[in-house]
Design a protein around this motif. Structure first.
Motif, PDB file in Angstrom:
ATOM      1  N   TYR A  56      42.579  35.176  34.430  1.00 28.72           N
ATOM      2  CA  TYR A  56      42.213  36.225  35.378  1.00 28.72           C
ATOM      3  C   TYR A  56      43.494  36.931  35.833  1.00 28.72           C
ATOM      4  CZ  TYR A  56      38.480  32.719  35.638  1.00 28.72           C
ATOM      5  OH  TYR A  56      37.522  31.786  35.326  1.00 28.72           O
ATOM      6  N   GLU A  57      43.398  38.235  35.994  1.00 32.55           N
ATOM      7  CA  GLU A  57      44.540  39.008  36.494  1.00 32.55           C
ATOM      8  C   GLU A  57      44.210  39.558  37.870  1.00 32.55           C
ATOM      9  OE1 GLU A  57      46.948  41.616  33.887  1.00 32.55           O
ATOM     10  OE2 GLU A  57      46.274  43.238  35.230  1.00 32.55           O
ATOM     11  N   PHE A  58      45.136  39.375  38.792  1.00 36.17           N
ATOM     12  CA  PHE A  58      44.968  39.870  40.161  1.00 36.17           C
ATOM     13  C   PHE A  58      46.020  40.937  40.435  1.00 36.17           C
ATOM     14  CE2 PHE A  58      42.765  35.893  40.249  1.00 36.17           C
ATOM     15  CZ  PHE A  58      41.757  36.062  41.175  1.00 36.17           C
ATOM     16  N   ARG A  59      45.540  42.088  40.896  1.00 36.08           N
ATOM     17  CA  ARG A  59      46.422  43.181  41.282  1.00 36.08           C
ATOM     18  C   ARG A  59      46.338  43.326  42.791  1.00 36.08           C
ATOM     19  NH1 ARG A  59      44.271  47.233  36.439  1.00 36.08           N
ATOM     20  NH2 ARG A  59      44.977  45.886  34.705  1.00 36.08           N
ATOM     21  N   VAL A  60      47.388  42.884  43.451  1.00 36.54           N
ATOM     22  CA  VAL A  60      47.429  42.866  44.917  1.00 36.54           C
ATOM     23  C   VAL A  60      48.412  43.945  45.362  1.00 36.54           C
ATOM     24  CG1 VAL A  60      47.797  41.450  46.967  1.00 36.54           C
ATOM     25  CG2 VAL A  60      47.022  40.379  44.832  1.00 36.54           C
ATOM     26  N   GLY A  61      47.885  45.078  45.780  1.00 32.19           N
ATOM     27  CA  GLY A  61      48.770  46.193  46.079  1.00 32.19           C
ATOM     28  C   GLY A  61      49.534  46.563  44.822  1.00 32.19           C
ATOM     29  N   GLU A  62      50.853  46.551  44.901  1.00 37.30           N
ATOM     30  CA  GLU A  62      51.680  46.885  43.750  1.00 37.30           C
ATOM     31  C   GLU A  62      52.119  45.649  42.970  1.00 37.30           C
ATOM     32  OE1 GLU A  62      54.911  49.182  45.219  1.00 37.30           O
ATOM     33  OE2 GLU A  62      53.680  50.909  45.786  1.00 37.30           O
ATOM     34  N   GLU A  63      51.692  44.483  43.396  1.00 32.71           N
ATOM     35  CA  GLU A  63      52.076  43.242  42.730  1.00 32.71           C
ATOM     36  C   GLU A  63      50.950  42.758  41.815  1.00 32.71           C
ATOM     37  OE1 GLU A  63      55.015  41.748  42.963  1.00 32.71           O
ATOM     38  OE2 GLU A  63      55.835  43.146  44.449  1.00 32.71           O
TER      39      GLU A  63
ATOM     40  N   SER B 231      42.765  44.704  44.663  1.00 32.29           N
ATOM     41  CA  SER B 231      42.553  44.956  46.081  1.00 32.29           C
ATOM     42  C   SER B 231      43.917  45.093  46.749  1.00 32.29           C
ATOM     43  CB  SER B 231      41.744  43.826  46.727  1.00 32.29           C
ATOM     44  OG  SER B 231      41.379  44.185  48.058  1.00 32.29           O
ATOM     45  N   ASP B 232      43.896  45.310  48.044  1.00 34.07           N
ATOM     46  CA  ASP B 232      45.124  45.369  48.820  1.00 34.07           C
ATOM     47  C   ASP B 232      45.347  44.012  49.484  1.00 34.07           C
ATOM     48  OD1 ASP B 232      44.063  45.611  51.854  1.00 34.07           O
ATOM     49  OD2 ASP B 232      42.753  46.711  50.481  1.00 34.07           O
ATOM     50  N   PRO B 233      46.592  43.692  49.852  1.00 33.86           N
ATOM     51  CA  PRO B 233      46.856  42.374  50.441  1.00 33.86           C
ATOM     52  C   PRO B 233      46.087  42.113  51.728  1.00 33.86           C
ATOM     53  CG  PRO B 233      48.780  43.819  50.620  1.00 33.86           C
ATOM     54  CD  PRO B 233      47.829  44.482  49.685  1.00 33.86           C
ATOM     55  N   ASP B 234      45.891  43.148  52.528  1.00 33.77           N
ATOM     56  CA  ASP B 234      45.171  42.987  53.787  1.00 33.77           C
ATOM     57  C   ASP B 234      43.754  42.456  53.539  1.00 33.77           C
ATOM     58  OD1 ASP B 234      44.714  43.529  56.713  1.00 33.77           O
ATOM     59  OD2 ASP B 234      43.258  44.928  55.884  1.00 33.77           O
TER      60      ASP B 234
ATOM     61  N   PHE C 205      31.183  40.009  49.920  1.00 36.09           N
ATOM     62  CA  PHE C 205      30.122  40.994  49.690  1.00 36.09           C
ATOM     63  C   PHE C 205      30.427  42.293  50.418  1.00 36.09           C
ATOM     64  CE2 PHE C 205      26.192  43.128  50.939  1.00 36.09           C
ATOM     65  CZ  PHE C 205      25.559  43.273  49.719  1.00 36.09           C
ATOM     66  N   ASP C 206      30.821  42.194  51.696  1.00 33.22           N
ATOM     67  CA  ASP C 206      31.138  43.405  52.463  1.00 33.22           C
ATOM     68  C   ASP C 206      32.345  44.135  51.875  1.00 33.22           C
ATOM     69  OD1 ASP C 206      29.034  42.975  54.175  1.00 33.22           O
ATOM     70  OD2 ASP C 206      30.244  41.967  55.711  1.00 33.22           O
ATOM     71  N   ALA C 207      33.352  43.357  51.423  1.00 31.00           N
ATOM     72  CA  ALA C 207      34.538  43.980  50.826  1.00 31.00           C
ATOM     73  C   ALA C 207      34.174  44.719  49.544  1.00 31.00           C
ATOM     74  CB  ALA C 207      35.602  42.923  50.549  1.00 31.00           C
ATOM     75  N   LEU C 208      33.296  44.125  48.738  1.00 29.36           N
ATOM     76  CA  LEU C 208      32.842  44.780  47.514  1.00 29.36           C
ATOM     77  C   LEU C 208      32.033  46.037  47.833  1.00 29.36           C
ATOM     78  CD1 LEU C 208      31.793  41.679  45.388  1.00 29.36           C
ATOM     79  CD2 LEU C 208      33.463  43.413  44.689  1.00 29.36           C
TER      80      LEU C 208
ATOM     81  N   GLN D 258      36.599  47.830  48.850  1.00 32.05           N
ATOM     82  CA  GLN D 258      37.929  47.299  49.162  1.00 32.05           C
ATOM     83  C   GLN D 258      38.438  46.346  48.094  1.00 32.05           C
ATOM     84  OE1 GLN D 258      36.473  45.900  53.113  1.00 32.05           O
ATOM     85  NE2 GLN D 258      38.321  46.863  53.906  1.00 32.05           N
ATOM     86  N   ILE D 259      37.539  45.866  47.266  1.00 30.32           N
ATOM     87  CA  ILE D 259      37.911  44.966  46.185  1.00 30.32           C
ATOM     88  C   ILE D 259      37.121  45.371  44.944  1.00 30.32           C
ATOM     89  CG2 ILE D 259      36.186  43.219  46.814  1.00 30.32           C
ATOM     90  CD1 ILE D 259      38.238  41.096  45.962  1.00 30.32           C
ATOM     91  N   LYS D 260      37.777  45.298  43.787  1.00 33.04           N
ATOM     92  CA  LYS D 260      37.151  45.720  42.540  1.00 33.04           C
ATOM     93  C   LYS D 260      37.252  44.600  41.516  1.00 33.04           C
ATOM     94  CE  LYS D 260      37.334  49.444  39.075  1.00 33.04           C
ATOM     95  NZ  LYS D 260      38.053  50.674  38.648  1.00 33.04           N
ATOM     96  N   LEU D 261      36.129  44.309  40.846  1.00 35.08           N
ATOM     97  CA  LEU D 261      36.069  43.277  39.823  1.00 35.08           C
ATOM     98  C   LEU D 261      35.701  43.913  38.493  1.00 35.08           C
ATOM     99  CD1 LEU D 261      34.009  40.615  41.820  1.00 35.08           C
ATOM    100  CD2 LEU D 261      36.458  40.538  41.393  1.00 35.08           C
ATOM    101  N   GLU D 262      36.486  43.618  37.471  1.00 31.55           N
ATOM    102  CA  GLU D 262      36.214  44.146  36.137  1.00 31.55           C
ATOM    103  C   GLU D 262      36.173  42.995  35.143  1.00 31.55           C
ATOM    104  OE1 GLU D 262      38.464  48.012  35.307  1.00 31.55           O
ATOM    105  OE2 GLU D 262      39.694  47.045  36.855  1.00 31.55           O
ATOM    106  N   GLY D 263      35.127  42.954  34.323  1.00 31.64           N
ATOM    107  CA  GLY D 263      35.028  41.917  33.316  1.00 31.64           C
ATOM    108  C   GLY D 263      33.594  41.503  33.091  1.00 31.64           C
ATOM    109  N   PRO D 264      33.350  40.616  32.109  1.00 31.14           N
ATOM    110  CA  PRO D 264      31.993  40.139  31.845  1.00 31.14           C
ATOM    111  C   PRO D 264      31.425  39.382  33.045  1.00 31.14           C
ATOM    112  CG  PRO D 264      33.499  39.557  30.062  1.00 31.14           C
ATOM    113  CD  PRO D 264      34.338  40.053  31.184  1.00 31.14           C
TER     114      PRO D 264
END
Length: 217
Positions: free
Chosen positions: A140-147, A174-177, A190-193, A197-203
Motif C-alpha cells: 500500500y502507498e500512502f501520500r501524506v501531504g507532500e510525503e 490525504s493531508d496529515p491533519d 466514513f466522514d473523511a471519505l 478529505q481522504i482518497k482511496l484508489e485500488g481494487p
C-alpha cells in the motif's frame, strides 16, 4: 555516564529510560524513524530544543549505538543522522506510545499546535493493527501531504519503506491533519471519505484489507 540520570534499578524499563527518558529524546527518535536528517533539519523540525541540547541528545543516542552519522551525497562536508538497527528497534515502542497518546489529543491541540506531514506518517504507522495483518501479501502507498511512504505486507509481517511503493495495490491520499484526526477518533473514516478529505484508489478487496489493517473497519 557521569552527569546522566540513572535510576539505579536492575530493571529493563529503567535501563531504557536512562537512555531515552530525557525530554526531547523520543521526539528526536520520531523524526529519525521517518528519514535520516541533517542537524539543521532536526533543529527546524524540533523548534525549542536548541542546538546545544540537540547535540547532547544525539551524542547520548550515538554513545549507546542508537544513532550514527553518515555523509550526505554531493556534499563532502555535510553529515546526516540515521537510526542504527538498534535504534530502529524503537519503532514498535514509539508507535505504540503514539497510538496510546492519540486518545488524549483534543481540538485545542489541533487549533494551537503545529502539524507536519511527517507526523501524519507516524500517525498512519501507529494505526496499524498487528492483529489484523492480511494473510495475502500486499503493498500500500500512502501520500501524506507532500510525503510518501509504503506499507509492505509479506509473510504475515508489516514493513514501512520511505518513498513511493513499487507495485502498490492501494494508494491512500490525504493531508496529515486528517490522518491524525482519524487516528485520534476526532473524525470517522466514513466522514473523511464523504468530505473528500481522504482518497482511496485500488481494487475493492485490497482496499478492504488495507482499511482493516489500519483498524478503520
Amino acid at each position: 555516564m557521569a552527569g546522566k540520570r540513572d535510576y539505579g534499578q536492575f530493571c529493563g524499563l529503567a535501563a531504557g529510560l536512562n537512555i531515552i527518558g530525557e525530554r526531547w529524546t523520543l521526539l528526536l527518535v520520531r523524526e529519525l524513524l521517518v528519514s535520516a536528517l541533517r542537524f539543521t533539519e532536526l533543529l527546524e523540525n524540533l523548534p525549542g530544543i536548541g542546538p546545544n541540547l540537540l547535540a547532547e541528545r544525539l551524542r547520548t543516542l550515538a554513545e549507546h549505538g542508537l544513532v550514527e552519522q553518515l555523509p550526505v551525497a554531493g556534499d563532502g562536508r555535510a553529515k546526516q543522522y540515521r537510526l542504527t538497527d538498534r535504534g530502529q528497534q524503537l519503532r514498535g515502542p514509539v508507535l505504540g506510545l503514539a497510538r496510546w497518546g492519540m486518545q488524549f489529543l483534543s481540538a485545542d491541540d489541533r487549533d494551537g499546535g503545529e502539524i507536519r506531514a511527517e507526523w501524519g506518517i507516524i500517525a498512519v504507522q501507529a494505526m496499524v493493527d498487528t492483529g489484523r495483518v492480511p494473510e495475502l501479501d500486499d503493498t500500500y502507498e500512502f501520500r501524506v501531504g507532500e510525503e510518501t511512504f509504503g506499507v509492505i505486507v509479506a509473510a504475515g509481517e508489516v514493513r514501512f519503506v520511505p518513498g513511493p511503493a513499487e507495485g502498490a495495490r492501494v494508494v491512500v491520499s490525504s493531508d496529515p491533519d486528517t490522518f491524525i484526526q482519524i487516528g485520534a477518533g476526532m473524525v470517522s473514516p466514513f466522514d473523511a471519505l464523504a468530505a473528500g478529505q481522504i482518497k482511496l484508489e485500488g481494487p475493492a478487496d485490497a482496499i478492504r484489507r488495507c482499511t482493516r489493517l489500519l483498524g478503520l473497519t
